[in-house]
Design a protein around this motif. Structure first.
Motif, PDB file in Angstrom:
ATOM      1  N   THR A  29      -6.530  31.879 -16.144  1.00 56.92           N
ATOM      2  CA  THR A  29      -5.714  32.496 -17.192  1.00 56.92           C
ATOM      3  C   THR A  29      -4.957  33.700 -16.656  1.00 56.92           C
ATOM      4  O   THR A  29      -3.764  33.891 -16.960  1.00 56.92           O
ATOM      5  CB  THR A  29      -6.602  32.913 -18.373  1.00 56.92           C
ATOM      6  OG1 THR A  29      -7.241  31.751 -18.925  1.00 56.92           O
ATOM      7  CG2 THR A  29      -5.782  33.592 -19.458  1.00 56.92           C
ATOM      8  N   GLN A  33      -0.995  34.209 -16.446  1.00 55.60           N
ATOM      9  CA  GLN A  33      -0.433  35.385 -17.103  1.00 55.60           C
ATOM     10  C   GLN A  33       0.445  36.174 -16.140  1.00 55.60           C
ATOM     11  O   GLN A  33       1.543  36.638 -16.510  1.00 55.60           O
ATOM     12  CB  GLN A  33      -1.564  36.269 -17.630  1.00 55.60           C
ATOM     13  CG  GLN A  33      -1.098  37.491 -18.429  1.00 55.60           C
ATOM     14  CD  GLN A  33      -2.265  38.349 -18.895  1.00 55.60           C
ATOM     15  OE1 GLN A  33      -3.418  37.925 -18.868  1.00 55.60           O
ATOM     16  NE2 GLN A  33      -1.964  39.578 -19.310  1.00 55.60           N
ATOM     17  N   ASP A  36       3.717  34.492 -15.573  1.00 53.32           N
ATOM     18  CA  ASP A  36       4.598  34.551 -16.742  1.00 53.32           C
ATOM     19  C   ASP A  36       5.236  35.924 -16.931  1.00 53.32           C
ATOM     20  O   ASP A  36       6.117  36.080 -17.780  1.00 53.32           O
ATOM     21  CB  ASP A  36       3.814  34.189 -18.014  1.00 53.32           C
ATOM     22  CG  ASP A  36       3.432  32.721 -18.061  1.00 53.32           C
ATOM     23  OD1 ASP A  36       4.078  31.919 -17.350  1.00 53.32           O
ATOM     24  OD2 ASP A  36       2.481  32.369 -18.791  1.00 53.32           O
ATOM     25  N   CYS A  37       4.780  36.922 -16.172  1.00 55.95           N
ATOM     26  CA  CYS A  37       5.327  38.275 -16.316  1.00 55.95           C
ATOM     27  C   CYS A  37       6.777  38.320 -15.840  1.00 55.95           C
ATOM     28  O   CYS A  37       7.073  37.955 -14.700  1.00 55.95           O
ATOM     29  CB  CYS A  37       4.497  39.280 -15.515  1.00 55.95           C
ATOM     30  SG  CYS A  37       2.884  39.655 -16.198  1.00 55.95           S
ATOM     31  N   PHE A  46      -0.444  43.334 -18.208  1.00 55.49           N
ATOM     32  CA  PHE A  46      -1.275  42.517 -17.334  1.00 55.49           C
ATOM     33  C   PHE A  46      -2.202  43.399 -16.505  1.00 55.49           C
ATOM     34  O   PHE A  46      -3.398  43.114 -16.361  1.00 55.49           O
ATOM     35  CB  PHE A  46      -0.403  41.670 -16.408  1.00 55.49           C
ATOM     36  CG  PHE A  46      -1.193  40.963 -15.347  1.00 55.49           C
ATOM     37  CD1 PHE A  46      -1.875  39.800 -15.643  1.00 55.49           C
ATOM     38  CD2 PHE A  46      -1.258  41.471 -14.056  1.00 55.49           C
ATOM     39  CE1 PHE A  46      -2.637  39.150 -14.669  1.00 55.49           C
ATOM     40  CE2 PHE A  46      -2.003  40.830 -13.077  1.00 55.49           C
ATOM     41  CZ  PHE A  46      -2.690  39.663 -13.381  1.00 55.49           C
TER      42      PHE A  46
END
Length: 459
Positions: A29, A33, A36-37, A46
């Protein structure tokens, strides 16, 4: 191959530990994450999330160590100690040591995601990592004096300018300075955060300035050896990471997969989940692994030299140990696969023959010689494995007595450069071109080469 040096538990106990297994989806995950930043705000969020998780693990690690220390003194564990979840005897000190070691591994796994964050915010420009990693590894963040001042600086940068500041102790690869700040206009700036303005850490400031000068001005890398310099190969990096991806996919269902890789290498991958799916017994596993590896070594043409001259590099228990390695979370693989590599539920090993590598270079006209003595001893940092000689035939000088002197120099390959060729599965063409570039540059000292376009290779 042993996962750990400890003799009071089996590696399989670590992989079966509930804490260790529960970290797998967390890592996947976090990796997704991170990928996706796209904004500073997302990066700050994050980093906060990753920090929270790391501090939780390090707090438990500290309390477990305290409990083990109390047990060694024939005292009962303190009330604040986390309850062991391994199913071992709570009255045995080694149970608490084992639980501590599991938390140590989990902290490294989370820091490896911090390393991936560092590589990304530096634009995958390896020189920054090479320059800022040259210090002792960071200690635990939990309970660290000055942590709050560093956190305050990170928040201040974002609130005042909307910029991003990276906490170095959240990583393993950034060991000089406390934070690095990006303002969107200037090169990233590394800072030492002073909790007491009256105390000047001149040595750390000097290393920060040296690292900055090494990357931006071509100065020597931090340290006492002024001959260690970054070297831009002015070449694109090309890899066979597609072979690794395919091998990992095969191993996920077959348990074991081995194949030859161009450049006198054999790659073998073991996936714990795949082995369970296949229902392999210990004997069946060993037999299948031996057959698969043997076939891959034969196809790579390096089976005959295995006893005396073969060397191998592995992902096994390497997470956040070597700051020079690209973190697994940056490999162009699915986040779940990256998490398996980080947690050793999937493991890759790359093997080669030293003399075969030298032959590979000699074929293209380089005077290469494998100099590592025969044997199975592990390579150590700083070990020289190969020498490549270069003579300038057009500059031969006549000496009295009919002698002729031909100027030349020798390029020595150390363990770190060979590790990169192996673990990153660099294409032999790129690797050889890099050697030629170094020789043609005619620079003395100890060059630390880096390719261009790495932002196109890593995720």
């Amino acid at each position: 191959m042993k996962l750990f040096d400890a003799d009071y538990y089996d590696p399989d106990e670590v992989l079966a530990h509930p804490r260790h297994q529960e970290m797998q989806p967390v890592l996947a995950t976090l990796i997704q994450q991170l990928r996706d930043c796209t904004t500073e705000e997302a990066g700050v969020a994050f980093q906060r999330d990753l920090l929270t998780r790391l501090l939780e693990v390090e707090k438990d690690r500290k309390e477990l160590k305290r409990a083990a220390d109390r047990m060694r003194k024939r005292k009962s564990p303190h009330l604040e100690a986390p309850e062991p979840r391994s199913g071992r005897d709570l009255g045995n000190m080694e149970t608490w040591r084992f639980e501590h070691d599991v938390c140590e591994r989990l902290a490294r796994q989370l820091r490896s995601v911090g390393d991936a964050l560092a590589w990304r915010v530096f634009g995958f420009h390896r020189p920054f990592i090479l320059a800022l990693c040259r210090n002792d590894p960071p200690g635990p963040m939990y309970g660290k004096a000055g942590l709050q001042a560093e956190l305050d600086r990170v928040e201040e940068v974002f609130k005042e300018n909307g910029s991003f500041a990276l906490l170095h102790d959240l990583t393993n690869c950034l060991r000089i300075g406390d934070v690095t700040v990006w303002d969107g206009a200037n090169p990233p700036c590394t800072e030492e955060i002073k909790t007491n303005p009256e105390v000047r850490k001149s040595a750390q400031i000097r290393r920060i300035n040296q690292a900055r000068a090494a990357v931006l001005e071509g100065g020597p890398l931090p340290g006492s050896n002024a001959s260690e310099l970054l070297h831009d190969l002015d070449l694109p990096l090309r890899t066979h990471l597609d072979v690794l991806r395919d091998a990992l996919e095969q191993a996920a269902t077959e348990g074991i997969h081995a194949t030859a890789v161009p450049g006198s290498r054999a790659l073998y991958v073991v996936d714990q989940y795949g082995c369970v799916q296949q229902g392999l017994s210990s004997a069946q596993f060993n037999e299948r692994l031996q057959q698969a590896v043997g076939a891959a070594l034969e196809n790579a043409g390096i089976a005959a030299s295995r006893e005396d001259h073969n060397v191998h590099f592995t992902s096994m228990d390497s997470t956040a140990r070597n700051p020079l390695r690209v973190p697994w979370a940056n490999y162009p693989l699915h986040p779940v696969v990256c998490a398996r590599l980080i947690g050793d539920y999937a493991a890759m090993t790359v093997e080669t023959s030293g003399p075969a590598l030298a032959d590979l270079l000699r074929v293209v006209g380089l005077d290469a010689h494998w100099v590592r003595p025969p044997g199975k001893a592990n390579l150590k940092p700083g070990d020289v494995v190969m020498e490549i000689h270069h003579q300038e035939q057009f500059r031969a000088v006549s000496l009295p007595g009919g002698l002729t002197m031909t100027p030349g120099w020798t390029l020595q390959m150390g363990r770190s450069e060979l590790d990169r060729y192996m673990i990153e599965l660099v294409q032999p063409g790129s690797w050889i071109a890099g050697m030629k570039h170094l020789l043609a540059a005619r620079r003395g000292g100890q060059p630390w080469p880096h390719y261009r376009n790495e932002h196109e290779v890593w995720v």
